[in-house]
Design a protein around this motif. Structure first.
Motif, PDB file in Angstrom:
ATOM      1  N   GLY A  30     -27.784  10.164 -27.654  1.00  0.00           N
ATOM      2  CA  GLY A  30     -27.196   9.644 -28.885  1.00  0.00           C
ATOM      3  C   GLY A  30     -25.696   9.905 -28.926  1.00  0.00           C
ATOM      4  N   MET A  31     -24.964   8.930 -29.341  1.00  0.00           N
ATOM      5  CA  MET A  31     -23.515   9.118 -29.460  1.00  0.00           C
ATOM      6  C   MET A  31     -22.938   8.023 -30.337  1.00  0.00           C
ATOM      7  N   THR A  32     -21.738   8.288 -30.835  1.00  0.00           N
ATOM      8  CA  THR A  32     -21.073   7.344 -31.712  1.00  0.00           C
ATOM      9  C   THR A  32     -19.647   7.187 -31.218  1.00  0.00           C
ATOM     10  N   VAL A  33     -19.229   5.934 -31.077  1.00  0.00           N
ATOM     11  CA  VAL A  33     -17.936   5.657 -30.469  1.00  0.00           C
ATOM     12  C   VAL A  33     -17.024   4.967 -31.484  1.00  0.00           C
ATOM     13  N   THR A  66     -20.570  13.199 -30.086  1.00  0.00           N
ATOM     14  CA  THR A  66     -21.999  13.420 -29.896  1.00  0.00           C
ATOM     15  C   THR A  66     -22.355  14.820 -30.377  1.00  0.00           C
ATOM     16  N   VAL A  67     -23.472  14.909 -31.001  1.00  0.00           N
ATOM     17  CA  VAL A  67     -23.963  16.217 -31.475  1.00  0.00           C
ATOM     18  C   VAL A  67     -25.094  16.652 -30.551  1.00  0.00           C
ATOM     19  N   VAL A  68     -24.947  17.820 -29.990  1.00  0.00           N
ATOM     20  CA  VAL A  68     -25.967  18.288 -29.048  1.00  0.00           C
ATOM     21  C   VAL A  68     -26.515  19.646 -29.477  1.00  0.00           C
ATOM     22  N   MET A 103     -29.500  15.335 -39.981  1.00  0.00           N
ATOM     23  CA  MET A 103     -30.730  14.692 -40.462  1.00  0.00           C
ATOM     24  C   MET A 103     -30.890  13.347 -39.755  1.00  0.00           C
ATOM     25  N   ARG A 104     -32.108  13.060 -39.341  1.00  0.00           N
ATOM     26  CA  ARG A 104     -32.407  11.724 -38.833  1.00  0.00           C
ATOM     27  C   ARG A 104     -32.885  10.895 -40.010  1.00  0.00           C
ATOM     28  N   ILE A 105     -32.154   9.867 -40.342  1.00  0.00           N
ATOM     29  CA  ILE A 105     -32.442   9.131 -41.574  1.00  0.00           C
ATOM     30  C   ILE A 105     -33.828   8.516 -41.551  1.00  0.00           C
ATOM     31  N   ARG A 106     -34.188   7.947 -40.417  1.00  0.00           N
ATOM     32  CA  ARG A 106     -35.462   7.243 -40.313  1.00  0.00           C
ATOM     33  C   ARG A 106     -36.654   8.103 -40.694  1.00  0.00           C
ATOM     34  N   THR A 107     -36.594   9.402 -40.269  1.00  0.00           N
ATOM     35  CA  THR A 107     -37.752  10.267 -40.493  1.00  0.00           C
ATOM     36  C   THR A 107     -37.504  11.311 -41.562  1.00  0.00           C
TER      37      THR A 107
ATOM     38  N   TYR E  37     -19.218   2.271 -33.173  1.00  0.00           N
ATOM     39  CA  TYR E  37     -20.313   1.754 -32.356  1.00  0.00           C
ATOM     40  C   TYR E  37     -21.295   2.896 -32.117  1.00  0.00           C
ATOM     41  N   GLY E  38     -22.567   2.616 -32.269  1.00  0.00           N
ATOM     42  CA  GLY E  38     -23.560   3.654 -32.050  1.00  0.00           C
ATOM     43  C   GLY E  38     -24.382   3.389 -30.812  1.00  0.00           C
ATOM     44  N   CYS E  39     -24.922   4.459 -30.293  1.00  0.00           N
ATOM     45  CA  CYS E  39     -25.703   4.379 -29.076  1.00  0.00           C
ATOM     46  C   CYS E  39     -26.800   5.420 -29.213  1.00  0.00           C
ATOM     47  N   GLY E  40     -28.033   5.031 -29.020  1.00  0.00           N
ATOM     48  CA  GLY E  40     -29.132   5.989 -29.196  1.00  0.00           C
ATOM     49  C   GLY E  40     -30.431   5.341 -28.785  1.00  0.00           C
ATOM     50  N   LEU E  41     -31.454   5.542 -29.587  1.00  0.00           N
ATOM     51  CA  LEU E  41     -32.750   4.956 -29.254  1.00  0.00           C
ATOM     52  C   LEU E  41     -32.754   3.443 -29.447  1.00  0.00           C
ATOM     53  N   GLN E  42     -32.008   3.009 -30.476  1.00  0.00           N
ATOM     54  CA  GLN E  42     -32.000   1.588 -30.803  1.00  0.00           C
ATOM     55  C   GLN E  42     -31.469   0.766 -29.632  1.00  0.00           C
ATOM     56  N   LYS E  43     -32.209  -0.252 -29.272  1.00  0.00           N
ATOM     57  CA  LYS E  43     -31.749  -1.114 -28.195  1.00  0.00           C
ATOM     58  C   LYS E  43     -30.720  -2.111 -28.709  1.00  0.00           C
ATOM     59  N   VAL E  89     -36.073   1.983 -35.879  1.00  0.00           N
ATOM     60  CA  VAL E  89     -35.129   2.723 -35.055  1.00  0.00           C
ATOM     61  C   VAL E  89     -33.725   2.181 -35.324  1.00  0.00           C
ATOM     62  N   GLY E  90     -32.760   3.115 -35.477  1.00  0.00           N
ATOM     63  CA  GLY E  90     -31.385   2.672 -35.704  1.00  0.00           C
ATOM     64  C   GLY E  90     -30.881   2.971 -37.107  1.00  0.00           C
ATOM     65  N   ASP E  91     -31.711   3.645 -37.911  1.00  0.00           N
ATOM     66  CA  ASP E  91     -31.281   3.987 -39.273  1.00  0.00           C
ATOM     67  C   ASP E  91     -30.108   4.944 -39.277  1.00  0.00           C
ATOM     68  N   GLY E  92     -30.015   5.765 -38.230  1.00  0.00           N
ATOM     69  CA  GLY E  92     -28.821   6.589 -38.097  1.00  0.00           C
ATOM     70  C   GLY E  92     -29.032   8.066 -38.417  1.00  0.00           C
ATOM     71  N   LYS E  93     -27.911   8.777 -38.474  1.00  0.00           N
ATOM     72  CA  LYS E  93     -27.925  10.234 -38.596  1.00  0.00           C
ATOM     73  C   LYS E  93     -26.981  10.669 -39.700  1.00  0.00           C
ATOM     74  N   ILE E  94     -27.255  11.867 -40.216  1.00  0.00           N
ATOM     75  CA  ILE E  94     -26.330  12.509 -41.150  1.00  0.00           C
ATOM     76  C   ILE E  94     -25.959  13.871 -40.579  1.00  0.00           C
TER      77      ILE E  94
HETATM   78  N1  LIG Z   1     -26.618  12.998 -31.022  1.00  0.00           N
HETATM   79  C1  LIG Z   1     -25.901  12.136 -31.683  1.00  0.00           C
HETATM   80  N2  LIG Z   1     -24.594  12.374 -31.912  1.00  0.00           N
HETATM   81  C2  LIG Z   1     -23.830  11.464 -32.572  1.00  0.00           C
HETATM   82  N3  LIG Z   1     -24.311  10.315 -33.072  1.00  0.00           N
HETATM   83  C3  LIG Z   1     -25.609  10.022 -32.878  1.00  0.00           C
HETATM   84  C4  LIG Z   1     -26.450  10.903 -32.179  1.00  0.00           C
HETATM   85  N4  LIG Z   1     -27.680  10.342 -32.146  1.00  0.00           N
HETATM   86  C5  LIG Z   1     -27.611   9.188 -32.806  1.00  0.00           C
HETATM   87  N5  LIG Z   1     -26.369   8.960 -33.258  1.00  0.00           N
HETATM   88  C6  LIG Z   1     -25.920   7.812 -34.032  1.00  0.00           C
HETATM   89  O1  LIG Z   1     -26.991   7.376 -34.843  1.00  0.00           O
HETATM   90  C7  LIG Z   1     -27.275   5.976 -34.587  1.00  0.00           C
HETATM   91  C8  LIG Z   1     -28.750   5.686 -34.720  1.00  0.00           C
HETATM   92  O2  LIG Z   1     -29.480   6.431 -33.760  1.00  0.00           O
HETATM   93  P1  LIG Z   1     -30.759   5.871 -33.024  1.00  0.00           P
HETATM   94  O3  LIG Z   1     -31.193   6.918 -32.053  1.00  0.00           O
HETATM   95  O4  LIG Z   1     -30.473   4.513 -32.457  1.00  0.00           O
HETATM   96  O5  LIG Z   1     -31.836   5.630 -34.142  1.00  0.00           O
HETATM   97  P2  LIG Z   1     -32.499   6.651 -35.131  1.00  0.00           P
HETATM   98  O6  LIG Z   1     -31.399   7.485 -35.719  1.00  0.00           O
HETATM   99  O7  LIG Z   1     -33.224   5.800 -36.106  1.00  0.00           O
HETATM  100  O8  LIG Z   1     -33.448   7.517 -34.307  1.00  0.00           O
HETATM  101  C9  LIG Z   1     -26.733   5.745 -33.222  1.00  0.00           C
HETATM  102  O9  LIG Z   1     -26.381   4.366 -33.098  1.00  0.00           O
HETATM  103  C10 LIG Z   1     -25.529   6.646 -33.162  1.00  0.00           C
HETATM  104  O10 LIG Z   1     -24.395   6.031 -33.787  1.00  0.00           O
END
Ligand SMILES: Nc1ncnc2c1ncn2[C@@H]1O[C@H](COP(=O)(O)OP(=O)(O)O)[C@@H](O)[C@H]1O
Ligand SMILES: Nc1ncnc2c1ncn2[C@@H]1O[C@H](COP(=O)(O)OP(=O)(O)O)[C@@H](O)[C@H]1O
Ligand SMILES: Nc1ncnc2c1ncn2[C@@H]1O[C@H](COP(=O)(O)OP(=O)(O)O)[C@@H](O)[C@H]1O
Lengths: 120, 471, 471, 471, 120, 120
Positions: A30-33, A66-68, A103-107, E37-43, E89-94
């Motif tokens: 996961g990462m954000t650009v 990216t948060v790890v 927090m993962r918003i989805r869950t 731009y985000g990158c993660g599980l969402q395709k 998938v893709g709702d995002g993070k806080i």
């Molecule tokens: N570890 C991370 N660090 C920074 N940003 C992240 C991280 N994981 C996810 N994100 C951001 O959250 C967005 C959504 O994450 P994603 O994995 O696609 O779906 P979900 O949050 O629903 O599991 C990503 O497009 C990215 O911008």
């Protein structure tokens, strides 16, 4: 709850794909650009409009955040440094912070589980 | 008058069957054929000046359709810019082919031996058979010049409709609808009005197709946008134009091309063409000013989109009248067009609540209606001896004919569109899903983005480094 | 020569009163009327080829004004793109209406019975009364074709001025100024030079209005930008073009339309039109190359903006000369135009310190001045028997006449603009406030943004979800 | 047929020396001169309608080259948009000057007294000397109209090549290459094919230069892109079009201008021009549809870039055939052109692995080849008595002539380009360094950015507050 | 000086208006939004240019940052989660951070008062 | 390793050049700028499209981030406040964080040395 760390990498735009792959390969998914302008030692360029010259000193860069938690911060640093280093001024900086919560918003999951993607 | 067929003016207007008109759409449609007059004596020789003018006019009308794509494209959100431009651009290809193979003969094939005499012409000109080396009756231009000038009209008419359903339809359904609509609505309409064998001489005047083209497409658009439903979030979420300079570019190309549309409809480079050119500029210019002043007064701001919209409103309104009215009436037609269309899109549409995305009806439907009526008011034989005198020149018959024609166009446009919509929708869904609408149609329908770049870095961002299918 | 009036060439140039010239602007203005010649024998019949050419030329000149909007619009910051485009686009509407109602008769109404004979024509052609069915004297085109061709000239002239004061004026003041300027400066000037009754036969040559249109607008622009003052931060903060492809688009449309401007001024499709077309291309092409080489040498970079600016400089310079010079002189005129205009905008402007935002004076004023002089050098009766021979063909009188004309245009442009500016500014403030200038005029003056979208998401970002006034 | 020289049709096609053809490029080149016919009886009088048509056609062809700049400019990354547009725009200046001074006389100077008779014409028309007041042989237009119409062809041909090497060449090398290529490849080719003295009457037909212009430029582009090498990261990193609406704008302007290109090549406003106009629209429209359907089937998505590319493919293919084929064959030519060019760029290019950045070869080379062949199949004297009958009309000779011509064009394009490339590269490096390629050529080569603004703030961001050189 | 917390919400662009309203309703007035731009599980999605397919795996998102002190962080989290969750998938993070200090530029006020908007 | 602090300044776009110069003058050389939308007390503006009015309440701002260690944070704050303050609502906010680590990519140097530019 183990420590969560945010790593912020500011570097050249054309290195994004390489960096992303390198991070993926050590388990950072996961990462954000974002697109930013940088200012530092690197000189900008000159532009000319109707005979008048301008110095452009904000250089386009990208910022990858990216948060790890599981992946060791040191490994992220060293891997990134390896792919990004060109030995030319302007390679950029990496900053490391501690974060309090995620927090993962989805869950609705909070804490480290929010960023551990194997649950999806 | 656009298509001067050989024949003598027969001023008698048949107004008797006004009631029977509402009994049968079919009958009404037949009645739309205007009286045709010989504007020039029949000299069966090609005139190079007239031919040059009609050919360049065809090129001018051609550029209108891509221009429309930009006019519309600038008004949608950037995630839908390509699909909107494509709706206009692709139609140039699709309908030109249809026109050459089938459309021209349906519209301008011989009436007496026609498939349905009075409605659809004879099919003996399929693939433009027999048109080479001919001179178009009543003119001094080759028939092929007439064919291609007409082709551009057939192309832009369905393109106008696309503004009504922008940002929410599937490309496949669009292709199907446009093909069916052109074949079953436009071609017969063109035959009845312009290609018809003087079967019914109702006496309506439509110089360059304002009635046929603008009302027909505007009403079809309105029908379609109601059938398809509003865009997701319409009226609640903001949906703003993403690129107004693009819209102005489109308006400029439309205005430019419209000189060919209207002045080219004289089918020769003469006094009438010059007069139509002046009327076109007069109305477009005045409508630009009047739309801008209307919103300046009402909203406190004179807008660029208002100027771009205003000129189109004026151009639409003057289209049926261009070759029949003097300059000052043209100014008045433009003045009213700007104001009326402004209120149609700013007040009426919001009141009624339909989502005519880019105001195909508000501008073309309303503007065309006003123009058709105005022709009935200000037309004068002083400008065009082959025309007729309108109400303000002492004769009310023309106005009545115009009213009937308008009603017919409304009926044909709405009923025809309804039927074709139902057929298409039964074959393939017309509307995209909600998720697709949120993603934007450029990606979903075309696999492209309008602007896949970063303004800052100049790179193509956001693309994986393995190209999945490079064959 | 643009407007071939019936009459015989009278080569005598009245140079005697050179000093009295400076005593009275009024007198000088009268002296600008060039000698008029019969280029064609008077055949009172419309020629379809000539008409086709003039009509399409009118359409070509039309597209120049929106083109100018893009040329200028690309050079401002994105927060002012719409207001800049609007300055050109709206003027098409405003001035076309003015021209049809009032301007044409002021400029081309009969001189002898004119409001002020020699300066303003008779008003009996108000609303284009009496123009229908007429053939324009000395040509074979309908008067209405001439009316509309001229209309496009009246439209673009004030639009050129707007480049000088871009990014800092209020829309209301702009509307008022442009209307007054056109009525009180442009119309009389056009009458004196082109519509005049041969009162004063100074003998200046101005084929397509380089002198009248370009010098007049350039000087007016310069005056105005000094009166209004510099843009906030000019010379200290960076003010860069926001969209150079838009500027190139504008330049391309201008160049395209300029063929109608210059070659159309032959008022027929003939040898003269062909010759003017070639001269136009020669000068524009060479100026493109020379501007680019000048900056390549001086700044080390050949720029795209330089290429776009260079072609305009060449087109401006060839405008007065197009129908009088041979191809090679045209190339030389372009060569010098590119270099001179480059130095005017890159060196002179910065030295003198005025803020002519988009170089209306540097390109149109300077380029026009060079072109008017060059006409006095290279004009030859070998190219146009109805013209005159310039200095390099053995006759110095023409050059003197050109110099006087230039002085007159400078005086009229500067004094007229000064007076109108004072009047307008007394009615409504010309300049926006500092806060408004920082916000950008698109939002402040028009309530719009050029690009209200996110390139990344394709959504309309930044808008509240309650739409405050939806009626 | 484009250039109707006086003379009588001599149908004999010299096919004997097929083998010797491959022995000497020189010989082959000479053989390309097609038979010339008198399309009109020689009436040494200017016709205003024909002149109007050729002049407006020249303007239409003019707008194609900037249009090509946008077509190409939209397809590159935003960091290279200006350099790409500049490649087309600057060439208008450069080559027009070259044409007026040298090119025209090389191509259309008298053959018998030529520098190299049969290859390069006499230089007595240097600087267009002696062209004023002449009527072009076999037509009714002034020679100057022919000069300027031809000028636009000379301009666009080298511009087409630039698509092949986009995003990686130095501006200086580009200028040098284009100048040499035009002088040593284009001018002789134009002389041999169109200006030649009937030395070799091979009998190949090329109505508007599809063979000469499109094959020659396409093959030259292919050669050049192989010599220069691929863009850095090509095939590994993503390189996407940055602005597809700009590409569509370019396609629309190209299509619009192509009416002048093809129908203008009739050199008169007549039946032939009308027929060529119809064929042009038929092929362009059908190719638009067929390219889109091909990718719809193969990739699952009908794309906007596909529609824009398809119309160009169709226009290229119909160029040599436009004045010789009937409408339905034109439709078929377009149908195949869309499909063949699609496979050339989507499959063939990837298979072979060269980096023809914007598919100059895939579209112009392949499309031109198909068009030249198709002319040999469907040409008919029923459409153009001055032409010939193709294979499907019973005569195989034309097809053979077409095949030989194609081979010659391939040889000339590739060998000529190779030699000129070597010369230029010895003088100044053709390719930019890797660091420059990463930075983008707009900044490196021109010191400009296409879009130096922030969409959000409307300000010019990123500029130091001291302006280093303000003189 | 009570604790100041920065909350960073990365989510779908089309949810911005809803999120802003929800935050306003619990008293969060100040916020800063950027496009990322985000990158993660969402395709991502596929694109096609001249027959060649590309995988786009950076998804456009918005990042909303707000610094709060009076409003409880938990409330911000729960309210945001509620409006943003689509179960896709893709709702995002806080992400939640502690910040050291804040200043309101207009007044020069530092600390929590800098972000308490009632003084304006 | 002395403390490293990140300072985040959100303010008006047209003040960027002035701010940059002011920071340079107190020894802050490296910085990263991004374009953001702000939402707070400052009202947006109205737009009109075909007679319909819209309230735009996200105001374009710029965000300047800089990590400092030698230069005192207070000085950065006071200098910034001085050049940015216009006394009008919308001047913006400054936020201050502690960061854990920094790396200069070009050299691999970590800690405060990574952001002290005299070594270049
Ligand atoms: N570890 C991370 N660090 C920074 N940003 C992240 C991280 N994981 C996810 N994100 C951001 O959250 C967005 C959504 O994450 P994603 O994995 O696609 O779906 P979900 O949050 O629903 O599991 C990503 O497009 C990215 O911008
Ligand atoms: N102190 C800093 N705070 C925030 N960003 C910084 C800082 N220093 C540098 N940067 C960012 O890192 C980029 C590269 O820095 P620069 O000094 O040009 O080269 P290098 O990192 O190779 O020494 C800058 O453009 C800027 O975006
Ligand atoms: N609590 C906050 N969290 C994050 N950003 C904020 C916060 N409050 C304000 N901002 C940012 O500061 C900008 C200016 O704030 P505003 O309240 O409009 O004016 P002022 O700071 O002058 O009181 C806002 O546009 C926003 O970008």
């Amino acid at each position: 709850m183990s420590k969560m760390t945010k790593i912020e990498i500011i570097t050249r735009a054309n290195k994004l794909e390489e960096l992303k792959s390198a991070l993926n390969s050590i388990g950072v998914e996961g990462m954000t650009v974002s697109q930013v302008y940088g200012c530092g030692l690197q000189k900008g360029h000159k532009e000319v409009y109707r005979g008048r010259e301008y110095s452009i000193n904000l250089v386009p860069k990208i910022k990858l955040e990216t948060v790890v938690c599981d992946v060791p911060v040191d490994q992220v640093l060293s891997v990134s440094q390896k792919v990004l280093c060109t030995d030319q001024v302007g390679d950029g900086k990496i900053f490391v912070y501690t974060i309090d919560n995620a927090m993962r918003i989805r869950t609705g999951t909070q804490g480290t589980k929010a960023i551990t993607d194997d649950e999806a | 008058m656009l298509y001067s067929l050989a024949g003598k003016k027969e001023g008698k207007i048949y107004m008797k069957k006004l009631w029977s008109v509402f009994l049968s759409t079919f009958m009404l449609l037949l009645m739309m054929t205007p009286i045709a007059f010989a504007a020039t004596e029949e000299v069966p020789k090609v005139d190079s000046g007239d031919t040059a003018w009609v050919l360049i006019s065809a090129a001018l009308v051609f550029i209108m359709t891509p221009g429309l794509g930009f006019f519309y494209g600038g008004m949608v959100r950037s995630k839908n810019v390509l699909t909107t431009i494509m709706h206009s651009f692709f139609i140039v290809g699709l309908i030109s082919v249809e026109w050459i193979i089938l459309g021209y003969t349906m519209a301008f094939g011989d009436d007496a031996t026609g498939v349905i005499p009075g409605i659809i012409g004879s099919l003996d000109k399929i693939g433009l058979a027999g048109t080479a080396g001919q001179i178009w009756t009543g003119t001094s231009i080759p028939e092929l010049a007439f064919v291609i000038f007409q082709c551009m009209f057939a192309v832009i008419t369905p393109a106008l409709i696309t503004g009504a359903f922008a940002e929410r339809v599937k490309f496949k359904a669009y292709v199907l609808f446009m093909l069916l609509w052109t074949i079953f609505i436009y071609n017969p309409m063109a035959h009845m009005v312009w290609g018809g064998g003087k079967l019914f001489e109702l006496g309506a005047l439509d110089f360059a197709g304002g009635l046929v083209i603008h009302i027909l497409s505007g009403v079809s658009g309105l029908t379609l946008c109601i059938l398809i439903g509003k865009r997701r979030g319409y009226g609640k979420l903001p949906i703003l134009p993403h690129h107004l300079p693009m819209t102005v570019l489109g308006a400029a190309l439309l205005w430019f091309g419209w000189f060919g549309f209207n002045a080219g409809s004289a089918l020769g480079a003469n006094e009438l063409a010059s007069s139509a050119f002046v009327a076109t500029q007069a109305a477009a210019a005045m409508a630009t000013v009047s739309w801008v002043f209307c919103e300046w007064i009402r909203n406190g701001k004179p807008t660029t989109l208002g100027a771009a919209s205003g000129c189109i409103a004026g151009l639409v309104a003057i289209t049926p009248a261009a070759g029949f009215v003097a300059p000052i009436p043209a100014v008045i037609i433009g003045l009213v067009a700007g104001a009326v269309c402004y209120f149609a899109v700013a007040v009426l549409k919001n009141k009624l609540g339909y989502d005519d995305s880019l105001d195909a009806f508000g501008v073309h439907g309303i503007g065309g209606t006003w123009g058709a009526l105005a022709t009935g008011l200000w037309a004068t034989t002083a400008v065009n001896p082959a025309g007729a005198d309108g109400l303000f020149y002492g004769d009310g018959n023309l106005l009545s004919a115009q009213v009937i024609s308008i009603i017919v166009a409304y009926l044909l446009g709405s009923i025809g569109t309804f039927i074709i919509y139902k057929i298409v929708n039964a074959i393939t869904p017309f509307r995209v899903s909600e998720a697709e609408e949120i993603s934007g149609l450029d990606i979903v329908e075309h696999g492209e983005r309008g602007y896949s770049h970063s303004l800052m870095t100049g790179e193509s961002l956001g693309v994986q480094n393995d190209l999945t299918k490079t064959n």
